[in-house]
Design a protein around this motif. Structure first.
Motif, PDB file in Angstrom:
ATOM      1  N   TYR A  33       2.218  10.076 -11.676  1.00  8.79           N
ATOM      2  CA  TYR A  33       1.052   9.534 -12.388  1.00  8.79           C
ATOM      3  C   TYR A  33      -0.256   9.825 -11.682  1.00  8.79           C
ATOM      4  N   MET A  34      -0.225  10.108 -10.372  1.00  7.07           N
ATOM      5  CA  MET A  34      -1.483  10.404  -9.680  1.00  7.07           C
ATOM      6  C   MET A  34      -2.089  11.740 -10.131  1.00  7.07           C
ATOM      7  N   TYR A  68       0.345   6.894   0.259  1.00  9.47           N
ATOM      8  CA  TYR A  68      -0.160   8.154   0.815  1.00  9.47           C
ATOM      9  C   TYR A  68       0.659   8.693   1.983  1.00  9.47           C
ATOM     10  N   GLY A  79      -7.063   5.333  -6.553  1.00 11.17           N
ATOM     11  CA  GLY A  79      -6.307   5.708  -5.371  1.00 11.17           C
ATOM     12  C   GLY A  79      -4.936   5.063  -5.390  1.00 11.17           C
ATOM     13  N   ALA A  80      -4.136   5.397  -4.386  1.00 14.50           N
ATOM     14  CA  ALA A  80      -2.780   4.846  -4.293  1.00 14.50           C
ATOM     15  C   ALA A  80      -2.419   4.765  -2.816  1.00 14.50           C
ATOM     16  N   LEU A  98       7.827  11.640  -2.857  1.00  9.80           N
ATOM     17  CA  LEU A  98       7.001  11.099  -3.921  1.00  9.80           C
ATOM     18  C   LEU A  98       7.461   9.662  -4.199  1.00  9.80           C
ATOM     19  N   ALA A  99       6.547   8.721  -4.142  1.00  7.32           N
ATOM     20  CA  ALA A  99       6.891   7.311  -4.352  1.00  7.32           C
ATOM     21  C   ALA A  99       7.277   7.072  -5.811  1.00  7.32           C
ATOM     22  N   LEU A 130      -5.388  11.395 -11.687  1.00  9.79           N
ATOM     23  CA  LEU A 130      -6.583  11.473 -10.850  1.00  9.79           C
ATOM     24  C   LEU A 130      -6.920  12.939 -10.562  1.00  9.79           C
ATOM     25  N   LYS A 177       6.591   9.213 -11.672  1.00  6.51           N
ATOM     26  CA  LYS A 177       6.168   9.288 -10.268  1.00  6.51           C
ATOM     27  C   LYS A 177       5.010  10.255 -10.056  1.00  6.51           C
ATOM     28  N   GLY A 191      -1.756   1.477  -5.942  1.00  5.98           N
ATOM     29  CA  GLY A 191      -0.488   1.898  -6.557  1.00  5.98           C
ATOM     30  C   GLY A 191       0.654   0.944  -6.252  1.00  5.98           C
ATOM     31  N   GLY A 192       1.880   1.446  -6.389  1.00  2.00           N
ATOM     32  CA  GLY A 192       3.063   0.666  -6.033  1.00  2.00           C
ATOM     33  C   GLY A 192       3.241  -0.604  -6.856  1.00  2.00           C
TER      34      GLY A 192
END
Lengths: 333, 333
Positions: free
Chosen positions: A260-261, B248, B243-244, B253-254, A264, A258, B222-223
């Motif tokens: 993984y961003m 956002y 991006g995701a 946290l997704a 970036l 979760k 994302g997702g």
């Protein structure tokens, strides 16, 4: 005619393999034909990746079929040969399967010199696990002196070699392993720090030990430990995806990383690889690691279980329970 | 003395921003000091990344502070100058914030030529979104002719430019967007295929359209869409993490990409980047994209909302609801 016992896949497991997963059969092998030879196996490799080969899904190798001999690397001795390149008495390693004897045409078989290191090491530090550590760090991790390198399943076959290779390169090395005993061993073989994930908060400890973040994360386990590392990267970090042993027995696809961003935020890359991807570099890697073993900079350790091929299934479970330190092998009695 | 209205961060949102997130204030700006100039803003950029700037967490830029003018790029005209490099009447772009007027010392401000393309395009195709698409594909994606390129949020500011750049390079381009209208527009501007994620199964459609897998996935969302792409990679694929936006506004946290082990199966990399990472390549990229705009190979589209700075909060929500096609800008009345 040679009679051999061998272990086949009886049915695909859901979750952890158990007794119903495997069958042991006794069959007669024909004499080796022209271009073939007969090998008597002495050691059989047990690898976390084996769990994936039991699933009926598209992957980097075809799944083992029901009724088929379980795929496994091993070492042995040529006992009869009709192959020009292999002679009776040759020590060899190859993917012979979970069997006492095998017929081979030589594909993917390599002669080994067991005078300096034993056969089990040819399945460990000088076999696929060692090459996996070596290529992962060099080809994917772009390892350089001074890097802060974190390794999960650090007391395992791949991790223990990876950590020592990173130390030999002049990196700071942090190992993550389960239990005080394994952690103590990691310090013994030169790791700068060891985190016991069973008794410590990995995320917090990583932040304490490596406050500036980590350059390389060599991941063998996935799950929460991968997330802890992702939360603590350094600018330009490399996350090497070698395995995800914590998830291999999950019945559903496990949750992904979760964090993984962080890739970036820290301009990092996460990259997967397989040991088979760099065949042209294997010989040099083995020479390099043999040298490190001779000079005492690389300690090759194996956990050897003795027993027949029928002990394969039970032995394999040890990998998922972390029973082994270093390379787990089954020594065929 | 100049009076300006401007929008500040009143409180940090949990989930989607709403009216309580923002405050509008009217303040008097001093005359520009030596080395400063006064800009009258005409267009304000709205970016998905803004949502991240509202969270009080360590990231690639500091969070916007409570009471501070909301950070935003914009275009405007110099109306008074005590700066040697900027003269009254110069059209400029910079991070002036959500405000009608701003005092600047020139840091990060660039003069723009609005004779060929309008100011809104300098916030879109020739601004940060365009550069993001350009650097992402070239520097991270290692794009080459013949690649199969899939882009999420393909009708957005970054995605629509990315897809057209990939087409201009000779790639096959598949866009993923929400709704038939956006998909139709993607085909219009040259995308080979468009998948409507609101009405189609992305995973299934990707397998149909690109049965051999994809070389580049340029991800803005994302997702589940990231997972669908990961499930369908080609050997050596590059997954560009730009991006995701789908996550956002999540309060927790997704979940992460549960198919990340595809990186191993397909020997792929997933790498994050920011547009600011390649400043030395910006000028060449802008020249290249200007040329593509002139020759009709790159269609720059903007969704322009008219209104005062007090309309910023409401306009921003449009991004998360997919109300825009191309670059979303607020035209300050």
């Amino acid at each position: 005619m040679t009679t051999t016992k061998r272990t086949t896949l009886a049915q695909r497991p859901s979750g952890l393999p158990d007794d119903s997963t495997w069958a042991t059969e006794e069959v007669d092998l024909p004499a080796p034909a022209d271009g073939e030879f007969l090998v008597k196996i002495d050691h059989i490799s047990l690898d976390p990746a084996m769990r994936g080969w039991l699933n009926d899904v598209r992957s980097y190798v075809p799944p083992v079929q029901i009724g088929e001999v379980m795929r496994a690397a091993g070492t042995g001795t040529v006992v009869e040969s009709n192959h020009p390149d292999f002679a009776e008495g040759d020590a060899v390693t190859g993917t012979f399967g979970v069997t006492e004897y095998a017929i081979s045409n030589g594909d993917g078989v390599q002669k080994i010199d067991t005078s300096q290191v034993g056969p089990a090491t040819w399945l460990g530090a000088l076999g696929m696990p060692g090459l996996t550590a070596y290529h992962g760090l060099h080809e994917v991790g772009e390892m350089k002196e001074g890097d802060i390198v974190v390794i999960s399943a650090a007391a395992g076959a791949v991790g223990s070699v990876a950590g020592q290779l990173a130390k030999a390169k002049g990196c700071t090395v942090i190992g993550i392993a389960g239990g005080a005993e394994k952690c103590a061993w990691l310090k013994e073989i030169g790791f700068d720090e060891a985190i016991d994930y069973k008794n410590e908060n990995v995320l917090k400890r990583l932040r304490e030990i490596a406050p500036k973040g980590i350059d390389i994360f060599f991941d063998n386990v996935g799950g929460d430990i991968l997330d802890a590392a992702l939360a603590n990267l350094r600018h330009g970090a490399r996350v090497i995806i070698c395995g995800a042993v914590s998830t291999y027995n999950d019945e559903k696809l496990a949750p992904g990383p979760k964090r993984y961003m962080s890739l970036l935020v820290f301009r990092a890359k996460m990259q997967g690889f397989l040991v088979f991807d760099y065949p042209e570099k294997d010989a040099a890697a083995i020479a390099d690691m043999s040298e490190l073993i001779s000079s005492g900079k690389l300690v090759a350790r194996e956990t050897v279980v003795e027993g027949g091929v029928e002990k394969f299934g039970e032995t394999l479970l040890g990998l998922f329970e972390g029973r082994n330190t270093g390379k787990l092998v089954l020594k065929v009695a």
